[in-house]
Design an enzyme around this catalytic site. Structure first.
Site, PDB file in Angstrom:
ATOM      1  N   HIS A  35       0.836  -1.197   0.000  1.00  0.00           N
ATOM      2  CA  HIS A  35       0.000   0.000   0.000  1.00  0.00           C
ATOM      3  C   HIS A  35       0.873   1.250   0.000  1.00  0.00           C
ATOM      4  O   HIS A  35       1.925   1.283   0.629  1.00  0.00           O
ATOM      5  CB  HIS A  35      -0.917   0.002   1.226  1.00  0.00           C
ATOM      6  N   GLU A  42      -0.063  -1.653  14.450  1.00  0.00           N
ATOM      7  CA  GLU A  42      -0.987  -0.664  13.918  1.00  0.00           C
ATOM      8  C   GLU A  42      -2.215  -0.642  14.826  1.00  0.00           C
ATOM      9  O   GLU A  42      -2.475  -1.588  15.563  1.00  0.00           O
ATOM     10  CB  GLU A  42      -1.397  -1.034  12.499  1.00  0.00           C
TER      11      GLU A  42
END
EC number: 3.1.27.-
Lengths: 964, 590
Positions: free
Chosen positions: B60, B193
């Site tokens: 990403h 995360e």
């Protein structure tokens, strides 16, 4: 050159002879009993290097040793063991000792001292481990000798401190298998310190080696399996092991916790970090639930499986497993399930198509949110969402078992099960449908759930669809919309997959009979009747229309007001369907209709059922008519057979009985006919050409009796006797016919002999039933047996003939439950005009799909037969895995048949059908005499003959010549 | 990515090694802020000298978007580690990003295609669970992370210190990828995360079922379904979902996928089967799930075809391109449907229709009336709060650091982690540094002789009872050895010094010295049963190496002085003995 060659030939020749001699010599050596050990001894002495010795030992191990010579062999092995320096050879010897001590008929206590002795002097860890293994073998061989067990346990305890994990493993295994069972054991061995095996094993729960830890837990489980009651203290130890680093330890620990929780479900354990206390089973349940989100899938599967069998768990904990608090941005959110439920209860159906429909509502107190619940929270939610389908299946199974024991849980888990209908793996979908079916009596489907369930009807897998039909058969639907929805979806399914026709009709039959009141308001709509106008008469052959009618008629059975809503053609259609699809359409009481006699009122028991009475009466009529004139008897038999067959077609529940008795009467009729022939009086030579009628009759009776014996499930011993008796008569008939047609006496000798053997056999088999056979053929035959044994064949034949004529007609008692085995081949349909082309010499796979009803043990009995146009027949044995069991008494065969043939010039049809293989000897082990072991097992498993029990299907094939 | 989402870039210094984790860009900015501030790493001097390696967790752009800028324009020549799928797909996305930035928006001073290629040359690909030695001390290991194809979590280890960086991960499996998994590696620090720090998601089955039901109903009605997607990741999941559904339900309506990146990307999905989930891995021998049977490439002309169809079109927020074109064509018919599978930024058409606007102003003052149905479906591949907790539980770290999420939400998660696992949890902002003390274990070599001697002395080692062992620790060239004192002396060439302690104990005893000694002897003998107590002919008593002598006090004859002397090695016993003697002797029976 030639001379040289010749010489070589001679040389080789002589060589060969010599070798043969040698072989014989060695063989002899091996065969004689005392020399078995001697040979080994010689071999071992000959061995110059450890590798050699190992080779000899390996060779030796390939052959079994007789029980008598074991001891000698063991002595030699031990002797060699003491001398041997190489650990690998010692290892092999140790393992051989273990093998030998397992020999049947050998008592290994004599070698135990030696084994323990060498154990004490052994240095190599591997050999030690192997020796312990040997001791284990010895110990398990002598389960009643307590002293030896104690000694072995002592040895094991001594070696528990060994540095090698292998040795410790074996010691623990030994302890687990032999550890003392009762306290009383220690009494007669008071001198030995009373050892608490559990404590010793428990100490090794914290061993440094994970393998030893696993072995310790396994040993503990082994103790449990042997009936030793585990202490509750183990529970805490095991709980600690749940967070072990190694998956095999965790997996075993989960098992142990489960075992303890089953032993002490009601004891109370404190919750750490609080003052509360809960039941042990609940605590264990929570812990195992926690393991459903373990890192290793092996543990997850294990945990999910075990959850299913924890039925004592309190419902509060059980329901937590389905609970998962949702939140979004710290605000409480409702699950989709809750929303669906709410939508449904507020009466609004599938509205809210706007974003934010799932917008979170109230704020969540941050302190109250517990992200890692120690308890059971959401275990199944996790399990059902797992990555590995093994875990998902295990979770579904567990859900099923728990739901079966708790209706309230069943209600709750419904949403989740319904969700599983959309799993990506077919097995999981299938499993969840089956699960749902199993718990269906506890639940009622909501409309939105039904909607999801019905969506699966369009699945392209036949298994899934049929499982779903099966499910719909026994579900409860709450509203009339639900019924309508189900009907609509089923009809949609019908148009998409016309082959599902029967299954759908059946499904609607049950749906209708379960929900008559819900169907009632739908009737006008379904039949598209109009209060004022006559509507067009629907097409009677339309499967969809039939489906609707099946639903309505079944509902009407318990709803007397319904027929008032029918229009004229509906009644006509009812009459037609009642006749053609009698198994789907029940008898209805229709007002003012003479077409259908309002026969069946629901409170009639089956025995008072007129059709059953009719059956009884007609049979009795036949049995009573023993002394009528032959002509009359024949006519009556013919009539009765016709009646019975018709009855069987009409009344599905009586089909088995009716067919069964019809077949029996048919046999009797054939026998009578054969005996009534005038030709018996004619001189033998003239008889020749006429004889085929009688012999054909004999042959047919034989066939029919086999059918009677093997094609019906639920045949009891008393029927078997009659059947065998009938067969015996057929054999007698055969003998007489042959006697009359063949010239010369020699072949007759053999036949007579055989027949008498059969009689003897019959007598031995059914000795208990002989009193029932008064006045019968056999009864008379056995009276004359001594005379028959001594007389000549011609005489025997003469006696038989008169006896056959005189013998009485045996009454066939009707069995309680009898069903005829039947099979229908669904695939191939046999309608294709396109031949299946393949290259000759190669094979083509033909998919065969068939349903079998009332076949016992189809795995071994059902075969597929392929008949080629050239008369060549091929019998294929389907794999056991090809059979599925969708319901009681029903099986489904889905297999592939490989066809092959040489090239043909044009396409032709092969016939495919199913056969039922039978073996009349297989019944015999019931009788006592065979237990002596005269039969070799081979005979019992072999196939004696086959009965075709399905219509054959023609398949168009075309083997093309191979192109070169 | 400190307390925000986007431009993930984390610098870790571990035992003297510097590792950069991810090198992402920020979607929200078009100026300098879109890339991380690399000058922060080192003011002067080359990055290559400072950084030991760069690790990219997945493809990403918020995790790898700044990579060419960083390596080519700022200048970094060291190794860049990523997994094989990431290595394959990353350049496609970078190129696409570059095209949009340069060709569409006309930005200058952007990285070029060549730079992307050069940058990719520096990449070293790693396999799952493969331990890669970056240099002698630094090693990295990749774990499966779900999320997108090729996403990985990395364990960075120097000596006994280790850090795990999760990148983005997903703890629940989806239709094409499995769930993240890590073993109990007990790192010193877990950097995770926390995008969904405050969310616990519903079961994905409901979402899938809803999605399928909506599509199916629309198609059955004869309507057209538009699904705006971004080219990679979710799009593939939805494709698989629809494809299998079509297969199962025997549906005939065509499904189209607007071309572009997708075809190339699908190709990689086909190749990297081992990175997908169980179902795809198991069935690919019969049929690769990514070889779609029902999904065909889209052509612009198809949009006007009659009959039902499903179209996946890019971009996902319906703000431009093909998806918008199709949307405009189909918006007028109420039979049609648009399904937004992800979040839409404010201002885009997607956001407008989701918030319920039915009349849209398009360019050229046209007003587009939206009659088609609008659905929102959330398919996200990040772990939710429960998933994060689960991973923390799996890895058992000593401390946790939260990144890639919003500060407010992190606060909650931080509190939870500290509460449930009792470990420290940090959530630094951008530019903030967190220092973690570690207690590294130091391996010490022990000489075999010493160990054997110890073994011979007593029982086998037992975990529950710590034992005392005498020896000498030699620290030499950063290696530690434990040897017996004799050997140490020999090695170091030192002479042995005897150290003796002596102590006087006064006893009131009017008897003769000899008698006192005898009494002391019998007393000690009775108490110290394990030790060898001797009464020497010269009147003194020895206990092992300890000497006890009795003498008359010079001034007071009623008092006897006991001289106790012991060597340093017997300190324990000696002091015990002194204490014992100080208590006095028991009264003699006489």
């Amino acid at each position: 050159m030639a001379a040289h060659l010749k010489k070589r030939v001679y040389e080789e020749f002589t060589k060969v002879v010599q070798q043969q001699q040698e072989e014989i010599a060695t063989k002899k050596l091996r065969l004689t009993k005392p020399s078995k050990s001697a040979a080994l001894h010689i071999d071992l002495c000959k061995a110059t290097s450890p590798a050699d010795a190992l080779q000899y030992l390996l060779q030796f191990a390939r052959k079994p040793v007789e029980a008598e010579s074991v001891e000698g062999v063991v002595r030699i092995l031990l002797e060699h063991y003491y001398k041997e320096n190489d650990p690998s050879v010692r290892l092999k010897i140790a393992s051989l000792l273990g093998l030998l001590s397992k020999t049947a008929g050998f008592s290994p206590d004599c070698i135990m001292d030696d084994a323990i002795n060498i154990l004490q002097n052994e240095k190599s860890h591997q050999v030690l481990a192997q020796l312990l293994d040997t001791l284990l073998a010895i110990g398990t061989k002598l389960p009643e000798n307590q002293a030896i067990q104690m000694r072995l346990v002592d040895v094991a305890c001594k070696h528990l401190t060994d540095t090698s994990h292998g040795v410790r493993n074996k010691c623990l295994q030994l302890l687990g298998n032999l550890g003392s069972l009762e306290k009383s054991v220690t009494k007669d061995a008071e001198s030995l310190a009373v050892r608490d095996v559990q404590k010793i094993i428990g100490d090794y729960f914290s061993d440094q080696d994970p393998r030893v830890r696993t072995a310790a837990i396994k040993a503990m489980l082994q103790l449990h399996e042997r009936g030793l009651k585990l202490h509750q203290t183990i529970y805490n130890q095991a709980c600690k092991l749940l967070s072990d680093d190694y998956e095999q330890v965790r997996s075993a620990a989960v098992q142990l916790i489960w075992v303890v929780s089953q032993l002490y479900p009601e004891s109370i354990v404190p919750i750490p970090s609080s003052n509360e206390e809960i039941r042990l089973v609940d605590d264990a349940f929570g812990k195992i639930c926690h393991m459903v989100s373990d890192g290793s899938w092996v543990v997850r599967v294990q945990a999910a499986k075990l959850l299913g069998s924890m039925e004592q768990v309190s419902s509060h904990f059980l329901e937590q497993t389905l609970d998962k608090k949702l939140m979004s941005d710290l605000r409480r959110k409702r699950t989709a399930h809750e929303r669906a439920k709410e939508l449904y209860s507020s009466g609004e159906f599938s509205s809210g198509r706007k974003w934010g429909d799932d917008a979170p509502k109230e704020e969540v107190d941050t302190g109250a949110v517990n992200l890692i619940e120690s308890g059971a929270c959401g275990a199944f939610v996790h399990g059902l969402e797992d990555e590995m389908y093994e875990v998902r299946i295990a979770a579904v199974e567990a859900l099923c078992m728990l739901a079966q024991s708790s209706p309230s849980f069943a209600e709750k888990c419904l949403d989740f099960l319904v969700d599983m209908f959309n799993d990506e793996i077919e097995e999981v979908r299938l499993q969840s449908i089956h699960t749902m079916r199993k718990i269906s009596n506890n639940i009622t489907l909501r409309e939105d759930q039904l909607d999801t369930v019905l969506a699966v009807l369009e699945d392209s897998s036949r298994d899934i669809r049929e499982a779903l039909h099966e499910l719909l058969c026994c579900t409860n639907v709450s509203t009339k919309e639900g019924i309508h929805l189900a009907l609509v979806e089923l009809l949609k399914n019908l148009t998409k997959y016309p082959t599902d026709r029967d299954s759908i009709w059946k499904c609607l039959k049950f749906l209708g009979s379960r929900h008559p009141t819900l169907v009632l308001p739908l009737v006008p709509e379904l039949l598209s009747t109009h209060p004022f106008f006559d509507t067009a008469e629907p097409d009677m052959d339309d499967p969809a229309y039939i489906a609707v009618l099946v639903l309505i008629f079944n509902a009407a059975k318990t709803c007397p007001t319904m027929p008032a809503l029918f229009s004229d053609h509906t009644f006509r259609h009812y009459a037609y369907l009642r006749d053609s699809l009698s198994h789907l359409v029940p008898a209805l009481r229709l007002p003012g209709r003479k077409l259908v006699s309002s026969a069946v009122s629901p409170n009639i028991t089956p025995h008072e059922d007129p059709s059953h009475q009719f059956l009884q009466q007609s049979l009795e009529r036949v049995y009573n008519l023993q002394h009528l004139d032959p002509q009359g008897t024949q006519e009556l038999l013919e009539l009765t057979i016709r009646d019975l067959q018709r009855l069987g077609e009409l009344q599905s529940e009586l089909a088995g009985v009716a067919d069964f008795s019809a077949t029996y009467l048919q046999c009797q009729l054939l026998l009578i006919k054969a005996l009534q022939e005038k030709l018996w009086n004619v001189a033998a030579p003239l008889y020749l050409k006429q004889s085929d009628l009688a012999s054909a009759a004999a042959k047919q009776i034989m066939e029919e009796t086999y059918k009677m014996e093997f094609m019906y499930s639920g045949v009891e011993n008393k029927q078997v006797v009659i059947i065998h008796h009938m067969r015996l008569q057929a054999k007698a008939l055969q003998l007489i016919v042959t006697a009359r047609t063949t010239r010369g006496v020699d072949p007759l000798f053999g036949m007579c002999e055989k027949f008498l053997q059969e009689v003897d056999f019959f007598q031995r088999c059914f000795i208990a039933d002989l009193p029932h056979l008064q006045d019968s053929f056999v009864d008379k035959l056995l009276d004359l047996m001594p005379r028959l044994m001594t007389s000549k064949p011609a005489e025997v034949v003469k006696i038989l003939q008169t006896m056959l004529r005189q013998s009485a007609f045996l009454h066939l008692p009707l069995p309680e439950q009898i069903h005829k085995a039947s099979a229908t081949i669904i695939e191939p349909a046999g309608e294709s005009d396109n031949p299946l082309r393949f290259t000759s010499g190669l094979v083509v796979a033909l998919d065969v799909d068939a349903t079998l009803e009332h076949v016992q043990d189809p795995q071994s009995t059902v075969k597929v037969q392929v008949l080629y146009p050239d008369g060549q027949a091929q019998i294929i044995h389907p794999k056991p895995a090809d059979f599925r069991n969708p319901g009681p008494g029903r099986h489904r065969l889905i297999t592939q048949v490989y066809l092959s043939h040489t090239a043909w010039t044009e396409p032709c049809q092969v016939e495919v059908r199913l056969l039922l293989a039978y073996n009349s000897n297989s019944r015999i082990p019931k009788s006592p005499w065979i237990e002596g072991g005269e039969m070799s097992p081979q005979v019992e498993t072999s196939i004696e003959g086959t009965i075709p029990f399905s219509k054959s299907v023609k398949v168009y094939i075309m083997p093309k010549p191979a192109r070169r | 990515a400190g307390q925000d989402v986007g431009r993930s870039c984390i610098l870790v210094s571990i035992a003297g090694k510097n590792v950069m984790l991810d090198c992402g860009m920020h979607m929200g900015f078009n100026d300098d802020r879109r890339f991380p501030d690399f000058s922060y790493i080192t003011r002067n001097g080359r990055l290559t000298d400072f950084l030991d390696c760069v690790i990219i967790s997945h493809f990403h752009l918020d995790h790898c978007g700044a990579l060419p800028y960083f390596s080519e324009m700022v200048g970094y020549d060291g190794p860049i580690y990523m997994t094989h799928p990431t290595q394959a797909i990353c350049p496609i996305l970078l190129e696409d990003y570059r095209k949009i930035a340069v060709d569409k928006k006309g930005e200058a001073n952007f990285f070029t295609s060549q730079m992307i290629k050069d940058c990719m040359k520096k990449v070293v690909a790693v396999r799952l669970h493969q331990t890669v030695q970056v240099d002698d001390e630094l090693e990295i290991k990749a774990y499966y992370a779900g999320h997108v194809l090729g996403a990985a979590m990395f364990q960075i280890k120097v000596g006994s210190e280790s850090v795990v960086y999760t990148g983005d991960y997903n703890m629940t499996p989806d239709r094409h990828l499995g769930a993240a998994w890590i073993d109990k590696c007990r790192p010193n620090l877990l950097i995770t995360e926390s995008t969904y720090a405050t969310t616990i998601r519903d079961s994905k089955r409901c979402r899938e079922r809803d999605f399928l039901k909506k599509v199916h109903e629309t198609v059955e009605r004869g309507g057209k379904v538009l699904i705006p997607v971004f080219a990679l990741g979710r799009a593939q999941e939805l494709c698989i979902l629809l494809e299998t559904f079509w297969e199962r339900m025997n549906l005939k309506a065509p499904i189209y996928f607007s071309t572009g990146l997708t075809e190339k990307a699908n190709h990689y999905y086909k190749l990297f089967i081992t990175w997908t989930n169980q179902k795809i891995r198991k069935t690919f021998v019969q049929r690769n799930m990514f070889e779609f049977k029902h999904i065909k490439a889209f052509d612009r002309a198809f949009a006007d075809n009659p009959g039902p169809m499903v179209v996946f079109a890019t971009p996902g927020m319906l703000h431009a391109g093909q998806s918008l074109q199709i949307f405009r064509k189909w918006a007028g018919n109420e039979k049609n449907m648009v399904i937004m599978p992800g979040y839409c930024v404010q201002g885009t058409v997607g956001h407008k229709i989701l918030s319920g606007q039915r009349k849209l102003e398009m360019e050229g003052r046209q007003v587009l009336e939206v009659k088609m149905q609008v659905e929102y479906m959330s398919f996200s591949a990040h772990a939710d709060a429960k998933g994060i907790m689960q991973l923390v539980g799996q890895a058992e770290p000593e401390s946790v650091l939260l990144v890639h999420g919003e500060a407010k939400k992190m606060e909650f998660l931080k509190q939870k982690i500290e509460q449930e696992f009792r470990v420290n949890c940090y959530m630094p902002a951008n530019g903030e540094t967190v220092t973690l003390p570690t207690s590294p274990s130091i391996p010490v070599g022990i000489s075999l002789g010493l160990l054997k001697r110890e073994m011979a002395q007593g029982l086998l080692p037992d975990i529950r009872k710590p034992r005392l062992l005498h020896g000498t620790l030699i620290v030499k060239d950063s290696s530690f050895r434990l040897v017996s004192s004799e050997q140490a002396l020999k090695e170091l060439g030192l002479a042995e010094h005897q150290l003796r302690f002596t102590c006087r104990v006064q006893l009131h005893d009017s008897r003769k010295e000899q008698e006192t000694a005898a009494r002391v002897y019998s007393h000690l003998k009775s108490i110290l049963k394990d030790h060898c107590v001797q009464h020497l002919p010269d009147g003194s008593v020895t206990v092992e190496s300890i000497l006890v002598q009795a003498a008359a006090h010079s001034e007071d004859p009623g008092t006897k002085v006991l001289l106790v002397s012991w060597t340093y090695q017997d300190e324990e016993l000696g002091s015990y003995l002194t204490a014992l003697l100080k208590k006095g002797l028991p009264q003699a029976p006489s």
